[in-house]
Write a protein that holds these residues in place. Sequence first.
Motif, PDB file in Angstrom:
ATOM      1  N   THR A   4       0.887  -1.101   0.028  1.00  0.00           N
ATOM      2  CA  THR A   4       0.068  -0.030  -0.062  1.00  0.00           C
ATOM      3  C   THR A   4       0.915   1.325   0.072  1.00  0.00           C
ATOM      4  OG1 THR A   4      -1.814  -1.084   1.380  1.00  0.00           O
ATOM      5  CG2 THR A   4      -1.750   1.346   1.289  1.00  0.00           C
ATOM      6  N   HIS A 135      -3.387  10.666  -5.844  1.00  0.00           N
ATOM      7  CA  HIS A 135      -2.259   9.897  -6.638  1.00  0.00           C
ATOM      8  C   HIS A 135      -1.038  10.873  -6.425  1.00  0.00           C
ATOM      9  CE1 HIS A 135      -3.937  12.328  -9.949  1.00  0.00           C
ATOM     10  NE2 HIS A 135      -2.709  12.594 -10.583  1.00  0.00           N
ATOM     11  N   TYR A 156       1.844  -4.687  -8.660  1.00  0.00           N
ATOM     12  CA  TYR A 156       0.911  -3.676  -8.960  1.00  0.00           C
ATOM     13  C   TYR A 156       0.084  -4.088 -10.125  1.00  0.00           C
ATOM     14  CZ  TYR A 156       2.054  -0.386  -5.332  1.00  0.00           C
ATOM     15  OH  TYR A 156       2.152   0.213  -4.032  1.00  0.00           O
ATOM     16  N   GLU A 158      -1.985  -2.299 -13.380  1.00  0.00           N
ATOM     17  CA  GLU A 158      -2.291  -1.106 -14.310  1.00  0.00           C
ATOM     18  C   GLU A 158      -3.886  -0.944 -14.152  1.00  0.00           C
ATOM     19  OE1 GLU A 158      -2.370   0.495 -18.867  1.00  0.00           O
ATOM     20  OE2 GLU A 158      -1.000  -0.983 -18.181  1.00  0.00           O
ATOM     21  N   VAL A 159      -4.462   0.200 -13.738  1.00  0.00           N
ATOM     22  CA  VAL A 159      -5.733   0.344 -13.517  1.00  0.00           C
ATOM     23  C   VAL A 159      -6.323   1.235 -14.338  1.00  0.00           C
ATOM     24  CG1 VAL A 159      -5.796  -0.475 -11.083  1.00  0.00           C
ATOM     25  CG2 VAL A 159      -5.312   1.912 -11.562  1.00  0.00           C
ATOM     26  N   PHE A 171      -1.793   4.486 -14.808  1.00  0.00           N
ATOM     27  CA  PHE A 171      -1.984   4.415 -13.303  1.00  0.00           C
ATOM     28  C   PHE A 171      -1.881   3.358 -12.752  1.00  0.00           C
ATOM     29  CE2 PHE A 171      -3.979   8.270 -14.526  1.00  0.00           C
ATOM     30  CZ  PHE A 171      -3.927   9.294 -13.686  1.00  0.00           C
ATOM     31  N   GLU A 173      -1.341   0.559  -9.124  1.00  0.00           N
ATOM     32  CA  GLU A 173      -1.563   0.482  -7.755  1.00  0.00           C
ATOM     33  C   GLU A 173      -1.932  -0.857  -7.230  1.00  0.00           C
ATOM     34  OE1 GLU A 173      -6.671   0.812  -7.422  1.00  0.00           O
ATOM     35  OE2 GLU A 173      -5.513   2.433  -7.534  1.00  0.00           O
ATOM     36  N   ALA A 177      -6.699  -2.747  -3.941  1.00  0.00           N
ATOM     37  CA  ALA A 177      -6.409  -1.320  -3.120  1.00  0.00           C
ATOM     38  C   ALA A 177      -7.960  -0.835  -2.913  1.00  0.00           C
ATOM     39  CB  ALA A 177      -5.527  -0.447  -4.010  1.00  0.00           C
ATOM     40  N   ASP A 179     -10.538   2.199  -2.624  1.00  0.00           N
ATOM     41  CA  ASP A 179     -10.787   3.299  -3.500  1.00  0.00           C
ATOM     42  C   ASP A 179     -10.250   4.533  -2.978  1.00  0.00           C
ATOM     43  OD1 ASP A 179     -12.207   1.998  -5.238  1.00  0.00           O
ATOM     44  OD2 ASP A 179     -14.150   2.431  -4.403  1.00  0.00           O
ATOM     45  N   SER A 183      -3.050   6.225  -5.607  1.00  0.00           N
ATOM     46  CA  SER A 183      -2.489   5.476  -6.842  1.00  0.00           C
ATOM     47  C   SER A 183      -0.979   6.447  -7.474  1.00  0.00           C
ATOM     48  CB  SER A 183      -3.451   5.724  -7.872  1.00  0.00           C
ATOM     49  OG  SER A 183      -4.672   5.063  -7.746  1.00  0.00           O
ATOM     50  N   GLU A 185       0.896   7.747 -10.781  1.00  0.00           N
ATOM     51  CA  GLU A 185       0.528   8.068 -12.292  1.00  0.00           C
ATOM     52  C   GLU A 185       2.081   8.006 -12.639  1.00  0.00           C
ATOM     53  OE1 GLU A 185      -0.869  11.645 -14.934  1.00  0.00           O
ATOM     54  OE2 GLU A 185      -1.216  11.787 -12.745  1.00  0.00           O
TER      55      GLU A 185
END
Length: 262
Positions: A4, A135, A156, A158-159, A171, A173, A177, A179, A183, A185
């Motif tokens: 995190t 972020h 991680y 890619e979101v 992005f 995370e 994770a 909300d 994040s 970037e």
Amino acid sequence: MNGTLDHTMIRVSDLEKSLDWYQTHLEYEEKDRYEGDGFTIVYLGPEEMHEEGAMLEITHNEGEDVELGDAWGHVAVRVPEGELEEHYEQLMDEGVEDYRDPESCGGRYAFVRDPDGHEVEIVQRDVGETWSLDHTMIRVEDADEALGFWTRKFEYDEVGRWEADTFANYFVEPADAADEAMSLELTYNYDGRTYDQGDAWGHLCLRVDDLEGDWDQLVEREAPDYRAPESNDNMYAFTKDQDGHEIELLERDLEAESLFPF
């Protein structure tokens, strides 16, 4: 690996001036402070924070001014959907430097600057506390290498991505994770430019469950051995990404009296 994003560290030239800026304009409160030999570290954040929410760490080294590089981009903070203009005008009324107003950003976001010139983006979100960290943006010289670093070494996801004519934003995370979590970037410019780190930006910090075990795993995955746990009394460790951005690993007991391991 549980990684995190715990905080983003920036360096400032005038501690009291910076604290006043963030506490006045973003309504941050001081979460904890450490007075070292010639330096001070302060953790800041909204009064109410989600357990996966990230803090802003401000570091001041006595007698030193800081110099911004361009390898780091900005931190982004949240305001509720539909309230961008209202919060931006409030900052203007309070005397905050006007950098990029909502109109110039298509009404979707805006930017201001803190006393040292650190860029602060204002984004609209219906999750997280007002002004909480959304972020942190860093610039990378090779998008494939950067994405590979974060997906392979830290697992991680890619979101999101946005690809324009001259640059792309990616992005990433941790998997699953919240909300409310921050994040990362990654910004890649297609023109092949290189970047200067400067010293005004410090590092990203990942909160892990097993410092020694996670560190050993990173070494196996060929992450740079920058500052191993044993060199830091097994309290924290540092690696670097492919562009030299420093990444701290830290175990944190959220119920502990102090946020600092020392």
